[in-house]
Design an enzyme around this catalytic site. Sequence first.
Site, PDB file in Angstrom:
ATOM      1  N   GLY A  72      43.716  80.966 -32.205  1.00 32.66           N
ATOM      2  CA  GLY A  72      44.381  81.560 -33.360  1.00 32.66           C
ATOM      3  C   GLY A  72      45.850  81.845 -33.115  1.00 32.66           C
ATOM      4  O   GLY A  72      46.689  81.639 -33.999  1.00 32.66           O
ATOM      5  N   SER A  73      46.181  82.303 -31.931  1.00 33.37           N
ATOM      6  CA  SER A  73      47.579  82.660 -31.659  1.00 33.37           C
ATOM      7  C   SER A  73      48.472  81.430 -31.709  1.00 33.37           C
ATOM      8  O   SER A  73      49.564  81.471 -32.281  1.00 33.37           O
ATOM      9  CB  SER A  73      47.701  83.326 -30.278  1.00 33.37           C
ATOM     10  OG  SER A  73      46.936  84.497 -30.237  1.00 33.37           O
ATOM     11  N   GLN A 180      39.988  86.207 -38.762  1.00 35.85           N
ATOM     12  CA  GLN A 180      38.855  87.126 -38.907  1.00 35.85           C
ATOM     13  C   GLN A 180      37.969  86.757 -40.098  1.00 35.85           C
ATOM     14  O   GLN A 180      36.823  87.203 -40.177  1.00 35.85           O
ATOM     15  CB  GLN A 180      39.359  88.566 -39.097  1.00 35.85           C
ATOM     16  CG  GLN A 180      39.980  89.177 -37.858  1.00 35.85           C
ATOM     17  CD  GLN A 180      38.954  89.525 -36.791  1.00 35.85           C
ATOM     18  OE1 GLN A 180      37.778  89.759 -37.083  1.00 35.85           O
ATOM     19  NE2 GLN A 180      39.386  89.543 -35.534  1.00 35.85           N
ATOM     20  N   SER A 200      40.136  80.499 -35.449  1.00 33.61           N
ATOM     21  CA  SER A 200      39.836  80.510 -34.014  1.00 33.61           C
ATOM     22  C   SER A 200      38.333  80.553 -33.805  1.00 33.61           C
ATOM     23  O   SER A 200      37.646  81.410 -34.366  1.00 33.61           O
ATOM     24  CB  SER A 200      40.501  81.742 -33.377  1.00 33.61           C
ATOM     25  OG  SER A 200      40.340  81.723 -31.984  1.00 33.61           O
ATOM     26  N   ALA A 201      37.813  79.629 -32.985  1.00 26.27           N
ATOM     27  CA  ALA A 201      36.361  79.434 -32.860  1.00 26.27           C
ATOM     28  C   ALA A 201      35.621  80.647 -32.319  1.00 26.27           C
ATOM     29  O   ALA A 201      34.483  80.916 -32.719  1.00 26.27           O
ATOM     30  CB  ALA A 201      36.075  78.215 -31.974  1.00 26.27           C
ATOM     31  N   HIS A 202      36.237  81.389 -31.413  1.00 29.93           N
ATOM     32  CA  HIS A 202      35.478  82.442 -30.723  1.00 29.93           C
ATOM     33  C   HIS A 202      35.249  83.672 -31.592  1.00 29.93           C
ATOM     34  O   HIS A 202      34.665  84.649 -31.135  1.00 29.93           O
ATOM     35  CB  HIS A 202      36.156  82.842 -29.410  1.00 29.93           C
ATOM     36  CG  HIS A 202      37.419  83.637 -29.569  1.00 29.93           C
ATOM     37  ND1 HIS A 202      37.455  84.997 -29.410  1.00 29.93           N
ATOM     38  CD2 HIS A 202      38.681  83.266 -29.883  1.00 29.93           C
ATOM     39  CE1 HIS A 202      38.707  85.433 -29.590  1.00 29.93           C
ATOM     40  NE2 HIS A 202      39.462  84.394 -29.878  1.00 29.93           N
ATOM     41  N   THR A 238      45.928  66.523 -23.978  1.00 29.42           N
ATOM     42  CA  THR A 238      44.586  65.966 -24.030  1.00 29.42           C
ATOM     43  C   THR A 238      43.679  66.958 -24.750  1.00 29.42           C
ATOM     44  O   THR A 238      43.716  68.152 -24.472  1.00 29.42           O
ATOM     45  CB  THR A 238      44.070  65.712 -22.606  1.00 29.42           C
ATOM     46  OG1 THR A 238      44.946  64.788 -21.975  1.00 29.42           O
ATOM     47  CG2 THR A 238      42.659  65.140 -22.618  1.00 29.42           C
ATOM     48  N   CYS A 326      43.665  92.887 -28.348  1.00 23.96           N
ATOM     49  CA  CYS A 326      44.900  92.308 -27.808  1.00 23.96           C
ATOM     50  C   CYS A 326      45.950  93.360 -27.569  1.00 23.96           C
ATOM     51  O   CYS A 326      46.826  93.199 -26.730  1.00 23.96           O
ATOM     52  CB  CYS A 326      45.485  91.302 -28.780  1.00 23.96           C
ATOM     53  SG  CYS A 326      44.357  90.028 -29.208  1.00 23.96           S
TER      54      CYS A 326
END
Lengths: 392, 392, 123, 123
Positions: A72-73, A180, A200-202, A238, A326
């Site tokens: 995300g960042s 979020q 963001s996946a997590h 990559t 964060c």
Amino acid sequence: MNKRVYMDHAATTYTKTEVLQTMMPFYTELFGNPSSVHQFGREVKKHIDTAREQIAKALGALPEEIYFTAGGSEADNWAIKGIAYANRKKGNHIITTKIEHPGLLESCKYLEKEGFEVTYLDVDEYGLVKPEDVERAIKENTILISVMYANNEIGTIQSIAEIAGLAKERKIYFHTDAVQAVGSIKIDVKEQNIDLLSLSAHKFYGPKGVGALYIRKGVKIISILHGGHQERGRRAGTENVPGIIGLGKAIEIAVNTMDENAARIKALRDKLIQGVMEKVPYTRLNGHPEKRLPGNTSFCFEFIEGESLLLNLDIKGIAGSSGSACSSGSLDPSHVLLAIGLSHEIAHGSLRLSLGDINTQEDIDYVLEVLPPIVDRLRQMSPLYERVKGGK
Amino acid sequence: MNKRVYMDHAATTYTKTEVLQTMMPFYTELFGNPSSVHQFGREVKKHIDTAREQIAKALGALPEEIYFTAGGSEADNWAIKGIAYANRKKGNHIITTKIEHPGLLESCKYLEKEGFEVTYLDVDEYGLVKPEDVERAIKENTILISVMYANNEIGTIQSIAEIAGLAKERKIYFHTDAVQAVGSIKIDVKEQNIDLLSLSAHKFYGPKGVGALYIRKGVKIISILHGGHQERGRRAGTENVPGIIGLGKAIEIAVNTMDENAARIKALRDKLIQGVMEKVPYTRLNGHPEKRLPGNTSFCFEFIEGESLLLNLDIKGIAGSSGSACSSGSLDPSHVLLAIGLSHEIAHGSLRLSLGDINTQEDIDYVLEVLPPIVDRLRQMSPLYERVKGGK
Amino acid sequence: MYSDKVMDHFSNPRNVGEIENADGVGEVGNAHCGDIMKVYLKVENDIITDVRFKTFGCGAAIATSSVATEMIKGKTIDEALKLTNKEVVESLEGLPPAKLHCSVLAEEAVKAAIEDYKKKLGA
Amino acid sequence: MYSDKVMDHFSNPRNVGEIENADGVGEVGNAHCGDIMKVYLKVENDIITDVRFKTFGCGAAIATSSVATEMIKGKTIDEALKLTNKEVVESLEGLPPAKLHCSVLAEEAVKAAIEDYKKKLGA
Ligand SMILES: Cc1ncc(COP(=O)(O)O)c(C=O)c1O
Ligand SMILES: Cc1ncc(COP(=O)(O)O)c(C=O)c1O
């Protein structure tokens, strides 16, 4: 005491077994570089394309509008800096809000040093940005409006379609940090006129270290990571192949199960909010009562400080957060809580418990049993509480 | 025909089972956000610290000098842009070479547009940068010298310590892109006076999408990904925890087994080079005969074009590359092959076969059996070869 | 993050509370910054016979308050005045760098209480 | 990357070779760019009775040469002149965008050979 209750899903989630299983072959068998001409590379490329389609479908976008990032960042940095530098001939003014994630705010602060002008909009006591305020802030030289979809600390969901509509009318790009929101609430970038969107996946049971930026076709943006031809020449490096595969699967699952999950988690959330508000005096709920993420609860407990509360909960096996994970390195109270009008003193006493798939009714009961006496004990130790009692 | 021979380890490697196993718990059990105060976060933080130590040890650096990135390209971008912007008051001149990876070259080109001046040094026919050339290029306003440790296409290893020494004498920062070197050859950043070094896990049997930048203590550099406090405030974004754990383990294994692996792979490499040169006329070996990576072979076969060679090899199950995998999207022949003085025509006929842990003596025999007739068949089809035969 | 010793003092803080009619009371810090420490002293024949504290603050703030009060209990006023934040940190087996200011606060709170005692004595 | 049809023509190219004393020969492209196509024609009564090619180039260059020669074999000169690169691409079931120029080259090679034939005829 072995009980462990994880209520910090807004900080990060575990990776679902189903997701992890789809990732596994890409470490050992399907390990080729998707840019390679040979079969080892080509067979991987296909799966990357599938993941891109899964994400596009979840957002109502086209596959070629999805660009993978390290999270995300990076997506926020790219959106803000990429648009700013690509369009500086047109203007140097950016509009955002006071409650954005650091990934976005710090990118804006960097741009200010580089000669851009940034307006940070106020929010109301619930954390809502007023569309009128956006409208008033727009100037001749405004090139970008960025308003987060849902806040990570207090869970407030913005009127994105309305604000994006204002931007569109004036031909200004609109970005939203939806880190979020994605996976928790329904998003359609075309219907909502969103030009750029970070995810963001997590945050939705995918792996850490991978995310994406949706860039509507035709948007003028420069790259921030230069180099090879990956991502159609727009983001070098990559590909994080297993991560990308996991992201695709995770978003697919999240969207397919969204309605039932949201309903279940919302019910737990409301139960938790109600219980805390009833059992703990001198407490306020942060964020909007209705326009809030299904899993978010955020409180301020007067007279006590958040970290000592967190540690006490942690001793009892309950994992929560005080402001964004964060920003926990900082000593200042959360900029979001200050922006909704709380005093420093009150803001220091914040607690976020963010619910997710693994939480149960028993978890809520356990928190409601453990939390009130901890707050009470800390208040008994607090010189601030003493004054209140004295005054009563 | 089911035989599959992977000889593209310079493009990427599979992830070793041992490495994957250390990563697995971090998806599902140890999934906390390392920035979180609670136990779920703290237990993960410890493992991140261990990975940082593993990398530091492998490079002769301090753990606090290691910063995690999304891979080699991000590390290169960060090193170049981060040093440039942080030191522009001191000067705006950067020295690098013509044979760098796109991640580095494109960062330099971007900086040129932003008002920096870049000298791209020539290399000799073997791909070696002459230290005298570096010395001559240094000016009053030089702030950074960046020379890659070993080239990804032709495998040539530079005289890094000597060049870094020149930089040190003049108080100019020295960066090296060691993405191809780390894990294959011995590096000691302190002994060699290296200030910044880029590495990427997927080149030494770690996962894709994670790398690191070594930044010597005291080096003045700005961030390129702004936001949260991760990586001591220098690189924002929730850590790619499994990736970082895998990187740590992979580098540890690589360094511990380096001597025996390098010897074994070098023997196979020399056998392959010798066989190809003997069996295929009109062939040249690219890169330095001795100062070359243990696993690298790079040839140019006159009169034929690389892609059709690759595809024919691929049909026979052999995976190779023609120039860097990253640049395969381009139609121009490799900038590295042109820099060592090859004509376009010759450069188009290049083949890189890069050996790794999984390659065996049989693989070499198989390639030596399959490759010569393919080259011959393509030559029989080539109007260029016809001329040569005619001329004979 | 925190040493076992810090966690011990945090989970079981010694000397929490107030002293009615204390001989000296000192309060330092402010709510704006997120740390307030208040120390109460009972002094007999120049010896600190009892000490209590109340703290609003993080884990380190509570632990430093606890250990500092423990360290001065039974000491003479002059001995107690010699307490340094360094000693507080050492007896807690270290503090994270970002939390060192809490040990300073603890030292200051003790000194403020002693000053208050001296002032009352002089008055 | 490539369709099955492209791979078929690439692996088993039709009409590879030269024609001695060809009635027309055309060569296009250059080694600098990595593609050269050379087409040889045998023409009888305005009909292309035989066609051969030699190509230096990528997979797509070889496949387009192969299919283009196949497409004009047995055709009259006028029919052959109507060959477009689009037809070449279609009969290969598509080409990646970066490789479309190969189909143009194939069209040009055929035309160059026919022109050469016409020139020789006129001479
Ligand atoms: C020398 C060199 N530098 C940088 C890179 C970029 O690394 P990554 O693909 O991990 O971003 C590579 C490999 O692709 C490389 O070979
Ligand atoms: C709203 C918001 N934006 C951006 C981010 C950054 O995402 P990441 O940590 O994947 O870089 C987060 C989470 O940390 C977030 O909650």
